[in-house]
Design a protein around this motif. Structure first.
Motif, PDB file in Angstrom:
ATOM      1  N   VAL A  53       0.857  -1.182   0.000  1.00  0.00           N
ATOM      2  CA  VAL A  53       0.000   0.000   0.000  1.00  0.00           C
ATOM      3  C   VAL A  53       0.895   1.235   0.000  1.00  0.00           C
ATOM      4  CG1 VAL A  53      -1.825   1.245   1.217  1.00  0.00           C
ATOM      5  CG2 VAL A  53      -1.808  -1.264   1.237  1.00  0.00           C
ATOM      6  N   GLU A  54       0.656   2.101  -0.988  1.00  0.00           N
ATOM      7  CA  GLU A  54       1.468   3.318  -1.131  1.00  0.00           C
ATOM      8  C   GLU A  54       2.960   2.994  -1.119  1.00  0.00           C
ATOM      9  OE1 GLU A  54       0.338   6.290  -1.973  1.00  0.00           O
ATOM     10  OE2 GLU A  54      -1.735   5.624  -1.859  1.00  0.00           O
ATOM     11  N   GLY A  55       3.319   1.898  -1.796  1.00  0.00           N
ATOM     12  CA  GLY A  55       4.723   1.516  -1.935  1.00  0.00           C
ATOM     13  C   GLY A  55       5.322   0.761  -0.768  1.00  0.00           C
ATOM     14  N   GLU A  56       4.566   0.577   0.306  1.00  0.00           N
ATOM     15  CA  GLU A  56       5.077  -0.123   1.496  1.00  0.00           C
ATOM     16  C   GLU A  56       4.366  -1.463   1.662  1.00  0.00           C
ATOM     17  OE1 GLU A  56       7.604   0.820   3.494  1.00  0.00           O
ATOM     18  OE2 GLU A  56       7.881   2.500   2.113  1.00  0.00           O
ATOM     19  N   PRO A  57       5.136  -2.549   1.888  1.00  0.00           N
ATOM     20  CA  PRO A  57       4.492  -3.846   2.126  1.00  0.00           C
ATOM     21  C   PRO A  57       3.544  -3.787   3.319  1.00  0.00           C
ATOM     22  CG  PRO A  57       6.846  -4.120   1.751  1.00  0.00           C
ATOM     23  CD  PRO A  57       6.595  -2.636   1.880  1.00  0.00           C
ATOM     24  N   ASP A  58       2.396  -4.412   3.176  1.00  0.00           N
ATOM     25  CA  ASP A  58       1.383  -4.466   4.233  1.00  0.00           C
ATOM     26  C   ASP A  58       1.603  -5.748   5.047  1.00  0.00           C
ATOM     27  OD1 ASP A  58      -1.492  -5.667   4.977  1.00  0.00           O
ATOM     28  OD2 ASP A  58      -1.556  -3.483   5.105  1.00  0.00           O
ATOM     29  N   ALA A  59       1.929  -5.586   6.337  1.00  0.00           N
ATOM     30  CA  ALA A  59       2.282  -6.729   7.186  1.00  0.00           C
ATOM     31  C   ALA A  59       1.166  -7.770   7.260  1.00  0.00           C
ATOM     32  CB  ALA A  59       2.649  -6.245   8.586  1.00  0.00           C
ATOM     33  N   ASN A  60      -0.075  -7.343   7.374  1.00  0.00           N
ATOM     34  CA  ASN A  60      -1.185  -8.284   7.443  1.00  0.00           C
ATOM     35  C   ASN A  60      -1.325  -9.054   6.132  1.00  0.00           C
ATOM     36  OD1 ASN A  60      -3.532  -9.507   8.680  1.00  0.00           O
ATOM     37  ND2 ASN A  60      -4.749  -8.237   7.294  1.00  0.00           N
ATOM     38  N   ALA A  61      -1.197  -8.365   5.014  1.00  0.00           N
ATOM     39  CA  ALA A  61      -1.287  -9.030   3.714  1.00  0.00           C
ATOM     40  C   ALA A  61      -0.139 -10.018   3.535  1.00  0.00           C
ATOM     41  CB  ALA A  61      -1.272  -7.987   2.592  1.00  0.00           C
ATOM     42  N   LEU A  62       1.050  -9.641   3.982  1.00  0.00           N
ATOM     43  CA  LEU A  62       2.197 -10.549   3.868  1.00  0.00           C
ATOM     44  C   LEU A  62       1.965 -11.823   4.682  1.00  0.00           C
ATOM     45  CD1 LEU A  62       5.242  -8.110   4.012  1.00  0.00           C
ATOM     46  CD2 LEU A  62       4.137  -9.116   1.998  1.00  0.00           C
ATOM     47  N   ARG A  63       1.404 -11.711   5.883  1.00  0.00           N
ATOM     48  CA  ARG A  63       1.099 -12.899   6.695  1.00  0.00           C
ATOM     49  C   ARG A  63       0.087 -13.803   5.979  1.00  0.00           C
ATOM     50  NH1 ARG A  63       1.677  -9.155  10.809  1.00  0.00           N
ATOM     51  NH2 ARG A  63      -0.539  -8.641  10.839  1.00  0.00           N
ATOM     52  N   ARG A  64      -0.886 -13.195   5.316  1.00  0.00           N
ATOM     53  CA  ARG A  64      -1.883 -13.986   4.588  1.00  0.00           C
ATOM     54  C   ARG A  64      -1.244 -14.705   3.394  1.00  0.00           C
ATOM     55  NH1 ARG A  64      -6.802 -10.300   3.301  1.00  0.00           N
ATOM     56  NH2 ARG A  64      -7.725 -12.302   2.691  1.00  0.00           N
ATOM     57  N   ILE A  65      -0.325 -14.024   2.724  1.00  0.00           N
ATOM     58  CA  ILE A  65       0.396 -14.645   1.602  1.00  0.00           C
ATOM     59  C   ILE A  65       1.285 -15.772   2.119  1.00  0.00           C
ATOM     60  CG2 ILE A  65       2.167 -14.258  -0.162  1.00  0.00           C
ATOM     61  CD1 ILE A  65       0.924 -11.413  -0.508  1.00  0.00           C
ATOM     62  N   ASP A  66       2.012 -15.517   3.218  1.00  0.00           N
ATOM     63  CA  ASP A  66       2.867 -16.557   3.810  1.00  0.00           C
ATOM     64  C   ASP A  66       2.048 -17.813   4.102  1.00  0.00           C
ATOM     65  OD1 ASP A  66       4.882 -14.632   3.809  1.00  0.00           O
ATOM     66  OD2 ASP A  66       4.792 -14.283   5.974  1.00  0.00           O
ATOM     67  N   ARG A  67       0.862 -17.619   4.639  1.00  0.00           N
ATOM     68  CA  ARG A  67      -0.014 -18.752   4.992  1.00  0.00           C
ATOM     69  C   ARG A  67      -0.451 -19.515   3.736  1.00  0.00           C
ATOM     70  NH1 ARG A  67      -1.917 -22.807   7.273  1.00  0.00           N
ATOM     71  NH2 ARG A  67      -4.121 -23.054   7.586  1.00  0.00           N
ATOM     72  N   LEU A  68      -0.843 -18.793   2.702  1.00  0.00           N
ATOM     73  CA  LEU A  68      -1.283 -19.445   1.470  1.00  0.00           C
ATOM     74  C   LEU A  68      -0.133 -20.215   0.817  1.00  0.00           C
ATOM     75  CD1 LEU A  68      -3.784 -19.562  -0.650  1.00  0.00           C
ATOM     76  CD2 LEU A  68      -2.228 -18.134  -1.965  1.00  0.00           C
ATOM     77  N   LEU A  69       1.075 -19.651   0.855  1.00  0.00           N
ATOM     78  CA  LEU A  69       2.223 -20.250   0.173  1.00  0.00           C
ATOM     79  C   LEU A  69       3.017 -21.193   1.081  1.00  0.00           C
ATOM     80  CD1 LEU A  69       3.462 -17.199  -1.947  1.00  0.00           C
ATOM     81  CD2 LEU A  69       1.863 -19.029  -2.568  1.00  0.00           C
ATOM     82  N   ARG A  70       2.391 -21.645   2.163  1.00  0.00           N
ATOM     83  CA  ARG A  70       3.039 -22.562   3.100  1.00  0.00           C
ATOM     84  C   ARG A  70       3.359 -23.891   2.425  1.00  0.00           C
ATOM     85  NH1 ARG A  70      -2.280 -22.767   3.495  1.00  0.00           N
ATOM     86  NH2 ARG A  70      -3.358 -24.764   3.755  1.00  0.00           N
ATOM     87  N   ASP A  71       4.168 -24.687   3.102  1.00  0.00           N
ATOM     88  CA  ASP A  71       4.422 -26.053   2.667  1.00  0.00           C
ATOM     89  C   ASP A  71       3.139 -26.844   2.915  1.00  0.00           C
ATOM     90  OD1 ASP A  71       5.046 -28.841   2.681  1.00  0.00           O
ATOM     91  OD2 ASP A  71       7.150 -28.369   3.054  1.00  0.00           O
TER      92      ASP A  71
END
Length: 179
Positions: A53-71
């Motif tokens: 958002v506005e050029g800065e990674p969104d911590a909550n969105a990153l956690r959701r991506i990490d969860r989706l891309l888990r092993d």
């Protein structure tokens, strides 16, 4: 035009002007988000998220991506490199895709990586960047696989592997190389 009607139009315009200004200001204050969309082919899970958002990674969105891309074999979750997300974002824009990235593999635990090396042949590296959350295997349903590969190669942002018989392109944030 009768004077009464003219007065009505002038008053209506005077009342509407502040509302227009407010709506423009409100629209201008809406933060710009860089979107990424995924569907994981092994779990069926999907995610569409403004990862930055506005050029800065969104911590909550990153956690959701990490969860989706888990092993998906072990359930282990690991942080995904934001530079990898930037690659995906840039590739998607370059090819004009409207669909989600179909994820074949994101993060891999050491246990899963070792198992895939034993059973999957020579295509799984011992020190795979999947182990660090720095690699992903994907495709886009609305874009030919070779077009996705070519766009990734043009970025020169990391490794690009082309697996047409398996139906995916590997992207990583390692040194620039291709196979």
């Amino acid at each position: 035009m009768p004077p009464a009607r003219r007065l009505l139009i002038v008053r209506a315009a005077a009342l509407a002007a502040p509302a227009l200004l407010l709506s423009r200001k409100a629209g201008a204050s809406v933060p710009r988000a860089d979107m990424l969309s995924f569907v994981h082919i092994h779990t069926g899970e999907s995610l569409s998220v403004g990862w930055r958002v506005e050029g800065e990674p969104d911590a909550n969105a990153l956690r959701r991506i990490d969860r989706l891309l888990r092993d998906v074999r072990t359930g282990d979750v690991h942080p995904i490199d934001p530079a990898l997300l930037e690659q995906l974002h840039r590739v998607s824009r370059a090819v004009g895709s409207r669909g989600p990235f179909q994820v074949i593999s994101g993060f891999r635990s050491p246990r899963t990586n070792a198992m895939l090396r034993r059973t999957g042949g020579g295509g799984v590296a011992r020190a795979s960047l999947h182990l660090e959350g720095r690699a992903i295997d994907v495709r886009l349903a609305d874009i030919p696989l070779a077009t996705l590969r070519d766009a990734a190669l043009e970025l020169r942002a990391g490794g690009v592997g082309f697996y047409p018989s398996e139906g995916f392109v590997h992207l990583d944030t390692g040194r620039v190389r291709t196979w």
